[in-house]
Design a protein around this motif. Structure first.
Motif, PDB file in Angstrom:
ATOM      1  N   LEU A 188      16.848 -52.722 -12.338  1.00  7.42           N
ATOM      2  CA  LEU A 188      16.055 -51.512 -12.079  1.00  7.42           C
ATOM      3  C   LEU A 188      14.932 -51.804 -11.084  1.00  7.42           C
ATOM      4  O   LEU A 188      14.618 -50.972 -10.223  1.00  7.42           O
ATOM      5  N   ALA A 189      14.323 -52.996 -11.215  1.00  8.22           N
ATOM      6  CA  ALA A 189      13.270 -53.388 -10.266  1.00  8.22           C
ATOM      7  C   ALA A 189      13.833 -53.510  -8.857  1.00  8.22           C
ATOM      8  O   ALA A 189      13.189 -53.107  -7.878  1.00  8.22           O
ATOM      9  N   VAL A 190      15.037 -54.076  -8.731  1.00  8.14           N
ATOM     10  CA  VAL A 190      15.684 -54.196  -7.419  1.00  8.14           C
ATOM     11  C   VAL A 190      15.930 -52.817  -6.822  1.00  8.14           C
ATOM     12  O   VAL A 190      15.646 -52.569  -5.641  1.00  8.14           O
ATOM     13  N   ALA A 191      16.452 -51.897  -7.642  1.00  8.42           N
ATOM     14  CA  ALA A 191      16.698 -50.534  -7.158  1.00  8.42           C
ATOM     15  C   ALA A 191      15.389 -49.863  -6.739  1.00  8.42           C
ATOM     16  O   ALA A 191      15.326 -49.186  -5.699  1.00  8.42           O
ATOM     17  N   LEU A 192      14.324 -50.070  -7.524  1.00  8.49           N
ATOM     18  CA  LEU A 192      13.020 -49.500  -7.190  1.00  8.49           C
ATOM     19  C   LEU A 192      12.505 -50.063  -5.867  1.00  8.49           C
ATOM     20  O   LEU A 192      11.995 -49.324  -5.013  1.00  8.49           O
ATOM     21  N   GLY A 193      12.647 -51.388  -5.695  1.00  5.91           N
ATOM     22  CA  GLY A 193      12.180 -52.020  -4.464  1.00  5.91           C
ATOM     23  C   GLY A 193      12.893 -51.502  -3.232  1.00  5.91           C
ATOM     24  O   GLY A 193      12.259 -51.226  -2.202  1.00  5.91           O
ATOM     25  N   PHE A 194      14.211 -51.324  -3.332  1.00  2.00           N
ATOM     26  CA  PHE A 194      14.947 -50.833  -2.166  1.00  2.00           C
ATOM     27  C   PHE A 194      14.653 -49.355  -1.904  1.00  2.00           C
ATOM     28  O   PHE A 194      14.788 -48.893  -0.770  1.00  2.00           O
ATOM     29  N   ALA A 195      14.244 -48.625  -2.934  1.00  5.86           N
ATOM     30  CA  ALA A 195      13.779 -47.259  -2.698  1.00  5.86           C
ATOM     31  C   ALA A 195      12.520 -47.272  -1.842  1.00  5.86           C
ATOM     32  O   ALA A 195      12.346 -46.437  -0.945  1.00  5.86           O
ATOM     33  N   GLY A 196      11.644 -48.267  -2.098  1.00  2.59           N
ATOM     34  CA  GLY A 196      10.458 -48.421  -1.262  1.00  2.59           C
ATOM     35  C   GLY A 196      10.812 -48.761   0.176  1.00  2.59           C
ATOM     36  O   GLY A 196      10.162 -48.279   1.123  1.00  2.59           O
ATOM     37  N   VAL A 197      11.852 -49.580   0.357  1.00  2.00           N
ATOM     38  CA  VAL A 197      12.304 -49.927   1.710  1.00  2.00           C
ATOM     39  C   VAL A 197      12.787 -48.679   2.440  1.00  2.00           C
ATOM     40  O   VAL A 197      12.499 -48.478   3.624  1.00  2.00           O
ATOM     41  N   ILE A 198      13.521 -47.841   1.734  1.00  2.00           N
ATOM     42  CA  ILE A 198      14.039 -46.612   2.349  1.00  2.00           C
ATOM     43  C   ILE A 198      12.877 -45.712   2.778  1.00  2.00           C
ATOM     44  O   ILE A 198      12.915 -45.083   3.844  1.00  2.00           O
ATOM     45  N   ILE A 199      11.827 -45.656   1.964  1.00  2.00           N
ATOM     46  CA  ILE A 199      10.662 -44.836   2.317  1.00  2.00           C
ATOM     47  C   ILE A 199      10.004 -45.353   3.593  1.00  2.00           C
ATOM     48  O   ILE A 199       9.644 -44.590   4.496  1.00  2.00           O
ATOM     49  N   ILE A 200       9.853 -46.686   3.696  1.00  2.00           N
ATOM     50  CA  ILE A 200       9.200 -47.274   4.871  1.00  2.00           C
ATOM     51  C   ILE A 200      10.043 -47.092   6.124  1.00  2.00           C
ATOM     52  O   ILE A 200       9.542 -46.740   7.194  1.00  2.00           O
ATOM     53  N   THR A 201      11.350 -47.354   5.993  1.00  4.37           N
ATOM     54  CA  THR A 201      12.216 -47.272   7.176  1.00  4.37           C
ATOM     55  C   THR A 201      12.502 -45.825   7.566  1.00  4.37           C
ATOM     56  O   THR A 201      12.822 -45.545   8.729  1.00  4.37           O
ATOM     57  N   SER A 202      12.418 -44.901   6.605  1.00  2.00           N
ATOM     58  CA  SER A 202      12.635 -43.467   6.879  1.00  2.00           C
ATOM     59  C   SER A 202      13.820 -43.258   7.815  1.00  2.00           C
ATOM     60  O   SER A 202      13.641 -42.868   8.986  1.00  2.00           O
ATOM     61  N   GLY A 244      16.393 -42.221  10.295  1.00  5.98           N
ATOM     62  CA  GLY A 244      16.488 -41.041  11.139  1.00  5.98           C
ATOM     63  C   GLY A 244      15.161 -40.448  11.553  1.00  5.98           C
ATOM     64  O   GLY A 244      15.112 -39.593  12.428  1.00  5.98           O
ATOM     65  N   HIS A 245      14.062 -40.907  10.938  1.00 11.31           N
ATOM     66  CA  HIS A 245      12.757 -40.320  11.241  1.00 11.31           C
ATOM     67  C   HIS A 245      11.692 -41.378  11.555  1.00 11.31           C
ATOM     68  O   HIS A 245      10.581 -41.016  11.932  1.00 11.31           O
ATOM     69  N   SER A 246      12.018 -42.643  11.393  1.00 14.79           N
ATOM     70  CA  SER A 246      11.009 -43.694  11.570  1.00 14.79           C
ATOM     71  C   SER A 246      10.655 -43.879  13.045  1.00 14.79           C
ATOM     72  O   SER A 246      11.513 -43.776  13.927  1.00 14.79           O
ATOM     73  N   THR A 247       9.373 -44.135  13.286  1.00 13.02           N
ATOM     74  CA  THR A 247       8.927 -44.444  14.644  1.00 13.02           C
ATOM     75  C   THR A 247       9.017 -45.940  14.930  1.00 13.02           C
ATOM     76  O   THR A 247       8.772 -46.370  16.051  1.00 13.02           O
ATOM     77  N   LEU A 248       9.358 -46.735  13.908  1.00  7.38           N
ATOM     78  CA  LEU A 248       9.493 -48.178  14.079  1.00  7.38           C
ATOM     79  C   LEU A 248      10.843 -48.493  14.718  1.00  7.38           C
ATOM     80  O   LEU A 248      11.842 -47.821  14.438  1.00  7.38           O
ATOM     81  N   ALA A 303       1.754 -43.232   6.952  1.00  3.21           N
ATOM     82  CA  ALA A 303       1.824 -42.804   5.546  1.00  3.21           C
ATOM     83  C   ALA A 303       3.055 -43.370   4.839  1.00  3.21           C
ATOM     84  O   ALA A 303       3.003 -43.694   3.650  1.00  3.21           O
ATOM     85  N   SER A 304       4.179 -43.499   5.560  1.00  5.33           N
ATOM     86  CA  SER A 304       5.402 -44.011   4.930  1.00  5.33           C
ATOM     87  C   SER A 304       5.219 -45.439   4.433  1.00  5.33           C
ATOM     88  O   SER A 304       5.740 -45.813   3.377  1.00  5.33           O
ATOM     89  N   THR A 305       4.462 -46.254   5.170  1.00  9.37           N
ATOM     90  CA  THR A 305       4.204 -47.627   4.742  1.00  9.37           C
ATOM     91  C   THR A 305       3.279 -47.649   3.529  1.00  9.37           C
ATOM     92  O   THR A 305       3.497 -48.408   2.576  1.00  9.37           O
ATOM     93  N   TRP A 306       2.238 -46.825   3.549  1.00  8.29           N
ATOM     94  CA  TRP A 306       1.329 -46.759   2.407  1.00  8.29           C
ATOM     95  C   TRP A 306       2.063 -46.287   1.151  1.00  8.29           C
ATOM     96  O   TRP A 306       1.706 -46.675   0.032  1.00  8.29           O
TER      97      TRP A 306
END
Length: 300
Positions: free
Chosen positions: A130-144, A146-150, A266-269
């Motif tokens: 569950l922690a692994v799944a939670l962590g990768f959800a955070g990665v998806i938020i940061i990478t966004s 289709g919408h990320s400027t990175l 904001a996505s990183t925060w």
């Protein structure tokens, strides 16, 4: 070798210092890259400066015998993996802002859980999955997606670096059964310096005094950071000391703001706390399991 006296508060302070040194080295690497220094040359000087300092210190204290090993092929394999990891880690620093590159490096603990099931045949329970799944959800938020400027290449490099960090940690864990930390550092530096020396003539360029000072500072801060990491683990328990690694995000954000006037979006925060929380859950669970495991021989 007698175990050192445990000093947990000092261990936490040294680990905090190590994180500041490593974040500082990352900032210096980014500055050197912006000055036109090829990444392969940066890594060469980072590794090459370690050798004379390490050998000199051991010779002065009459401990050169600590460099003996009977596992040369394993050290060679570790050096190859380590070089790939360094290229990805420092490459992500040159391609991404410091805070984002640092945040993605925290994903290593998630990959470590996954790799332990395949390479070490460890049983992983529901909490860590569950922690692994939670962590990768955070990665998806940061990478966004289709919408990320990175830059996509930078994000892929950062995630690849985290995977290699997890793989190298398992390799070093195996070496640590028979080798001292200074032995592992020395042979990694030696093998990687030799390999990089073959590439150096094709990438080295003329440098001014400022750039040479940057390269020297990268080597010194990198070595000091490595030694501080090792010292902290000898003075305090891994389960508490390693939590301090997350403070590197503070230093990366601070250096990014002071030098490049960059603050994370904001996505990183939003994503960083989720990844950190997942890592802390894994550390907590590993600590609980370590307390309940019976003491026995370590399997290869």
């Amino acid at each position: 070798m007698a175990p050192p006296h445990q000093r947990p508060v000092l261990a936490l302070a040294i680990r905090l210092l190590a994180m500041a040194l490593i974040a500082g080295m990352s900032a210096l690497v980014k500055l050197a890259s912006e000055a036109g220094v090829h990444l392969a040359e940066i890594i060469f000087w980072r590794q090459a400066l370690t050798l004379p300092l390490l050998v000199g210190a051991l010779a002065a204290t009459r401990h050169l015998g600590q460099l003996r090993t009977e596992r040369i092929p394993i050290h060679g394999r570790r050096a190859m993996l380590g070089l790939i990891g360094m290229f990805l880690n420092l490459g992500s620093v040159t391609l991404l802002p410091l805070a984002e590159a640092t945040t993605l490096s925290f994903v290593a603990s998630l990959f470590a859980v996954m790799l332990s099931t395949v390479l070490l045949r460890e049983r992983v329970g529901a909490i860590r999955w569950l922690a692994v799944a939670l962590g990768f959800a955070g990665v998806i938020i940061i990478t966004s997606p289709g919408h990320s400027t990175l830059p996509a290449l930078g994000l892929a490099t950062g995630i690849g670096a985290a995977f290699m960090n997890a793989l190298i940690a398992i390799q070093v864990r195996d070496l640590g059964r028979t080798e001292r930390p200074v032995t592992i550092v020395f042979w990694f530096s030696l093998f990687s310096t030799v390999l990089l020396a073959a590439i150096l003539p094709f990438v080295i360029t003329h440098h001014d005094t400022r750039t040479w000072l940057l390269l020297a500072a990268i080597g010194l801060s990198g070595l000091a950071g490595q030694l501080a990491l090792t010292a902290a683990l000898r003075l305090g328990p891994v389960s508490s000391v390693i939590v301090m690694d997350y403070t590197s995000l503070f230093w990366a954000t601070l250096f990014g703001w002071l030098v490049w006037s960059h603050l994370p979006p904001a996505s990183t925060w939003a994503g960083a706390p989720i990844i950190i929380a997942a890592g802390l859950v894994i550390v907590w669970r590993e600590n609980r399991l370590a307390r309940t495991k019976p003491i026995g021989p370590v399997a290869s």
